[in-house]
Design a protein around this motif. Structure first.
Motif, PDB file in Angstrom:
ATOM      1  N   ILE A   1       5.542  17.594 -12.099  1.00 28.05           N
ATOM      2  CA  ILE A   1       6.238  17.024 -10.941  1.00 28.05           C
ATOM      3  C   ILE A   1       5.874  17.824  -9.700  1.00 28.05           C
ATOM      4  O   ILE A   1       5.859  19.055  -9.739  1.00 28.05           O
ATOM      5  N   SER A   2       5.546  17.139  -8.632  1.00 29.58           N
ATOM      6  CA  SER A   2       5.183  17.844  -7.405  1.00 29.58           C
ATOM      7  C   SER A   2       5.946  17.256  -6.231  1.00 29.58           C
ATOM      8  O   SER A   2       6.133  16.042  -6.131  1.00 29.58           O
ATOM      9  N   ARG A   3       6.359  18.136  -5.344  1.00 26.48           N
ATOM     10  CA  ARG A   3       6.894  17.714  -4.070  1.00 26.48           C
ATOM     11  C   ARG A   3       5.742  17.104  -3.259  1.00 26.48           C
ATOM     12  O   ARG A   3       4.590  17.496  -3.432  1.00 26.48           O
ATOM     13  N   LEU A   4       6.036  16.141  -2.397  1.00 25.34           N
ATOM     14  CA  LEU A   4       5.014  15.582  -1.509  1.00 25.34           C
ATOM     15  C   LEU A   4       5.111  16.260  -0.149  1.00 25.34           C
ATOM     16  O   LEU A   4       6.180  16.746   0.240  1.00 25.34           O
ATOM     17  N   ILE A   5       3.988  16.325   0.560  1.00 22.34           N
ATOM     18  CA  ILE A   5       4.004  16.923   1.904  1.00 22.34           C
ATOM     19  C   ILE A   5       4.411  15.854   2.912  1.00 22.34           C
ATOM     20  O   ILE A   5       3.850  14.756   2.915  1.00 22.34           O
ATOM     21  N   GLU A   6       5.421  16.172   3.743  1.00 21.41           N
ATOM     22  CA  GLU A   6       5.794  15.246   4.814  1.00 21.41           C
ATOM     23  C   GLU A   6       4.807  15.426   5.961  1.00 21.41           C
ATOM     24  O   GLU A   6       4.188  16.474   6.108  1.00 21.41           O
ATOM     25  N   GLY A   7       4.678  14.411   6.791  1.00 21.83           N
ATOM     26  CA  GLY A   7       3.804  14.553   7.953  1.00 21.83           C
ATOM     27  C   GLY A   7       2.772  13.466   7.981  1.00 21.83           C
ATOM     28  O   GLY A   7       2.681  12.637   7.075  1.00 21.83           O
ATOM     29  N   LYS A   8       1.990  13.468   9.050  1.00 18.53           N
ATOM     30  CA  LYS A   8       1.033  12.399   9.257  1.00 18.53           C
ATOM     31  C   LYS A   8      -0.377  12.918   8.996  1.00 18.53           C
ATOM     32  O   LYS A   8      -0.780  13.944   9.521  1.00 18.53           O
ATOM     33  N   PHE A   9      -1.113  12.228   8.152  1.00 14.28           N
ATOM     34  CA  PHE A   9      -2.504  12.591   7.874  1.00 14.28           C
ATOM     35  C   PHE A   9      -3.381  11.896   8.915  1.00 14.28           C
ATOM     36  O   PHE A   9      -3.113  10.752   9.274  1.00 14.28           O
ATOM     37  N   PRO A  10      -4.415  12.581   9.450  1.00 12.44           N
ATOM     38  CA  PRO A  10      -5.249  11.939  10.483  1.00 12.44           C
ATOM     39  C   PRO A  10      -5.887  10.637   9.974  1.00 12.44           C
ATOM     40  O   PRO A  10      -6.114  10.467   8.786  1.00 12.44           O
ATOM     41  N   ASN A  11      -6.182   9.750  10.885  1.00 10.58           N
ATOM     42  CA  ASN A  11      -6.820   8.475  10.545  1.00 10.58           C
ATOM     43  C   ASN A  11      -8.293   8.716  10.217  1.00 10.58           C
ATOM     44  O   ASN A  11      -9.157   8.715  11.088  1.00 10.58           O
ATOM     45  N   TYR A  12      -8.538   8.936   8.929  1.00 10.95           N
ATOM     46  CA  TYR A  12      -9.874   9.376   8.535  1.00 10.95           C
ATOM     47  C   TYR A  12     -10.906   8.258   8.622  1.00 10.95           C
ATOM     48  O   TYR A  12     -12.093   8.503   8.821  1.00 10.95           O
TER      49      TYR A  12
ATOM     50  N   ASN B   1       0.837  -1.192   0.000  1.00 12.79           N
ATOM     51  CA  ASN B   1       0.000   0.000   0.000  1.00 12.79           C
ATOM     52  C   ASN B   1       0.880   1.255   0.000  1.00 12.79           C
ATOM     53  O   ASN B   1       1.940   1.279   0.618  1.00 12.79           O
ATOM     54  N   ILE B   2       0.391   2.307  -0.702  1.00  7.08           N
ATOM     55  CA  ILE B   2       1.145   3.560  -0.785  1.00  7.08           C
ATOM     56  C   ILE B   2       0.303   4.653  -0.151  1.00  7.08           C
ATOM     57  O   ILE B   2      -0.910   4.728  -0.375  1.00  7.08           O
ATOM     58  N   ASN B   3       0.922   5.513   0.656  1.00 10.14           N
ATOM     59  CA  ASN B   3       0.238   6.671   1.223  1.00 10.14           C
ATOM     60  C   ASN B   3       1.110   7.893   1.026  1.00 10.14           C
ATOM     61  O   ASN B   3       2.212   7.970   1.579  1.00 10.14           O
ATOM     62  N   VAL B   4       0.618   8.861   0.214  1.00  8.32           N
ATOM     63  CA  VAL B   4       1.380  10.102   0.012  1.00  8.32           C
ATOM     64  C   VAL B   4       0.420  11.283   0.137  1.00  8.32           C
ATOM     65  O   VAL B   4      -0.780  11.154  -0.119  1.00  8.32           O
ATOM     66  N   ILE B   5       0.971  12.439   0.555  1.00  2.68           N
ATOM     67  CA  ILE B   5       0.129  13.640   0.677  1.00  2.68           C
ATOM     68  C   ILE B   5       0.508  14.633  -0.424  1.00  2.68           C
ATOM     69  O   ILE B   5       1.639  15.108  -0.491  1.00  2.68           O
ATOM     70  N   LEU B   6      -0.463  14.942  -1.314  1.00  2.00           N
ATOM     71  CA  LEU B   6      -0.244  15.889  -2.411  1.00  2.00           C
ATOM     72  C   LEU B   6      -0.632  17.292  -1.962  1.00  2.00           C
ATOM     73  O   LEU B   6      -1.698  17.485  -1.375  1.00  2.00           O
ATOM     74  N   PRO B   7       0.214  18.311  -2.236  1.00  2.00           N
ATOM     75  CA  PRO B   7      -0.144  19.688  -1.858  1.00  2.00           C
ATOM     76  C   PRO B   7      -1.470  20.136  -2.486  1.00  2.00           C
ATOM     77  O   PRO B   7      -1.799  19.725  -3.604  1.00  2.00           O
ATOM     78  N   GLY B   8      -2.209  20.992  -1.776  1.00  2.00           N
ATOM     79  CA  GLY B   8      -3.475  21.512  -2.291  1.00  2.00           C
ATOM     80  C   GLY B   8      -3.312  22.191  -3.636  1.00  2.00           C
ATOM     81  O   GLY B   8      -4.149  22.041  -4.539  1.00  2.00           O
ATOM     82  N   ASN B   9      -2.234  22.943  -3.810  1.00  2.00           N
ATOM     83  CA  ASN B   9      -1.982  23.634  -5.064  1.00  2.00           C
ATOM     84  C   ASN B   9      -1.765  22.645  -6.217  1.00  2.00           C
ATOM     85  O   ASN B   9      -2.189  22.886  -7.345  1.00  2.00           O
ATOM     86  N   THR B  10      -1.126  21.537  -5.913  1.00  3.65           N
ATOM     87  CA  THR B  10      -0.925  20.486  -6.923  1.00  3.65           C
ATOM     88  C   THR B  10      -2.271  19.936  -7.392  1.00  3.65           C
ATOM     89  O   THR B  10      -2.503  19.757  -8.585  1.00  3.65           O
TER      90      THR B  10
END
Lengths: 373, 373
Positions: free
Chosen positions: A238-249, A192-201
């Motif tokens: 190409i977009s940078r990914l956001i580091e950090g933890k996303f809440p357990n939705y 499984n892959i989990n990445v956070i894409l910036p809102g602007n992206t």
């Protein structure tokens, strides 16, 4: 460096990469667009604001190879205003001066040395996926409006894309509301892959997929630890990914409800908009009262007056009364395309969810406003 | 007070008088719209910001007479968002509460006592004139953009309307440029009239004459010492006049020239726009060089680059070179409708004038920028 290109083609290419130009950068060269002419290949345009980078190839008649960077604002304005005719682009590679000629118009602009332009990061991707670009765009549009503006929680300013063997899921939340959308994944992945894409992206991807004429094509993604690369219709994004933890939705999504309401989306949207004209200015709260065959929507602002709307519904389960932010309702009602939507409720202190009538691939959740808050 | 009116008609009337609503007033009641229902006559709408006042009559089914003032923002928003159906408007004349009903929508809004609304001034006019409304609108449009923003010289923020037995003239200037337009006067008057109309009055009059479907009608004016009243298409528009002395503009209009240039307006406009993309940022100066058969338009901004355009012209008289503000040129080139216009010059330190090719009823004058300034 010397090439010939039709004005409309040049402007189209500039408009695509322009989205990644830095507007206010400490590195002046990032406010420019990189232009390279390569024999037998065409014109290569690049913009890069270090969060997003966009590359695009244009057909052109290349007479002499070379590369230069030109200030994006001037280049965009000039090419936009030129007549619809052939543009001759000539760069003096010693002094970085560019001469642009088109019919009776001539411009000389100072450029920057191409070597100083930061290259886009190379994505050494472990994971590669393919999806129909229009499906991917629809998924983005269904969630992108629900990101947070709070820069102190960077993860919430973006969208969590979580991918498993069956589906690609995209989630956004500002903790008061949450949007979840899902499409099929036909590419096989081994974890499984989990990445956070910036809102602007999310916003720029949605725009670019939209602007394209040939949307039937697939979009491919290549994901590395810090970057993601999208390829679609000759565009590399190409977009940078956001580091950090996303809440357990998943924790927040209710697994049952006491009330199911079928309602006409357009009628509901118009009624909420009208009632919100007289709503508490700070929070824009409206009250939904769910009766057997109709819903009352009410608002009250003591110094102005009050408003009241009635809409037919189809009810399954208990009657209800709940206070919610009218803007949160209107945002989702604008984006969905279905004629009929489903509202689910547990009680006045539990979240309200909105789903599509047909499938379970979309969930929008709003936390209620406490009565009297 | 009770009446029935179709939503679109009501909204149309509100939009007309809304232009005269005060946006930020120390008198709260002026942020409202006065609504009066009169049997056999209809609905009378009035707004009044003490500079401009607008009255409009609407057909409606009046059931009970009465008058009330409602906050313009809420009223406009509500009526705009209502469905296209009959609106029932009911006012409780004791507590000034208004109830608005339309299909399944219901609004209650707090109003103000109608008696507190300041009446529009009665114009005891000495002079009454009649002109075709479209001609009057065109005259306004040809000069309204050239007013001054300098509030310390109130007369220059408006337009001087001077009327004699033959013509109605309208002039605006900010001292760096001047616009003069003239239409026929067929009304007989026994002395010349000179009044200064506020810039805002010119803008709103132009909008209102435009929005109307039936423009073939005449516009009538009634002029008193401090006010002017316009009547056109069921609209009554009253404006305060600006006190003060308007500069003697006739002195400035050159009575001869050394150079006459005929030029294509659209080509000239596009070329000036392009060249001004690279013009000195503060003043936006471009250089016009008039040769035998063509005009060169040049700009130069040392840190960005330079631009150069060439346009065919028809020259009568001397060749010339003059520096002018590109915005002043573009303003007038946008407004005129003629395919070909005439530029007249005396020398590089004298004003440049722009006229229509056919008649002498329009003069636009630009002071040159001193070379190197």
């Amino acid at each position: 460096m010397l090439f010939n290109i039709f004005q409309k083609d040049f402007y189209n290419g500039i408009q695509i990469v322009e989205k990644a130009v830095s507007s206010k950068s400490t590195m002046t060269i990032l406010t420019g667009i990189y232009i390279e002419a390569i024999l037998d290949k065409g014109i290569h345009l690049i913009a890069n604001n270090l969060e997003i980078g966009i590359e695009y190839w244009l057909d052109a008649e290349i007479k002499e190879e070379g590369a230069i960077v030109l200030p994006a604002v001037q280049l965009t304005n000039i090419i936009r205003e030129l007549p619809a005719a052939d543009v001759l682009f000539k760069a003096d590679m010693e002094h970085f001066n560019v001469n642009i000629n088109c019919l009776n118009s001539e411009f000389n602009i100072k450029g920057f040395e191409a070597d100083e332009f930061p290259q886009l990061p190379e994505i050494k991707g472990s994971y590669s996926l393919k999806v129909p670009s229009l499906n991917y765009k629809e998924m983005i549009d269904e969630v992108k409006f629900a990101t947070s503006n709070d820069q102190t929680q960077p993860a919430l300013t973006g969208g969590l894309m979580s991918i498993n063997d069956n589906s690609i899921n995209l989630v956004t939340t500002n903790t008061y509301r949450l949007a979840f959308s899902k499409i099929n994944n036909t590419s096989s992945i081994d974890q499984n892959i989990n990445v956070i894409l910036p809102g602007n992206t999310l916003n720029e991807l949605s725009h670019l997929i939209d602007n394209d004429n040939n949307n039937s094509e697939d979009l491919t993604m290549l994901i590395s630890e810090n970057y993601i690369r999208f390829n679609f219709n000759d565009i590399v994004f190409i977009s940078r990914l956001i580091e950090g933890k996303f809440p357990n939705y998943q924790q927040v999504l209710p697994d049952s409800s006491n009330t199911k309401v079928k309602i006409d989306r357009t009628e509901f949207s118009k009624a909420v908009k009208r009632v919100s004209l007289i709503a508490r200015h700070d929070t824009n709260v409206v009250t939904l009262i769910i009766n057997q065959n109709w819903m009352d929507i009410k608002s009250n602002k003591s110094d102005i007056g009050n408003a009241h709307e009635t809409i037919e519904i189809e009810l399954e389960g208990d009657t209800q009364k709940i206070d919610v932010d009218a803007n949160y309702l209107m945002d989702v009602l604008k984006v969905l395309k279905e004629d009929t939507i489903v509202i689910e409720l547990i009680g006045s202190l539990n979240p309200l969810t909105i789903k599509k009538q047909i499938n379970g691939d979309y969930i929008y959740l709003i936390m209620p406003v406490r009565p009297g808050a």
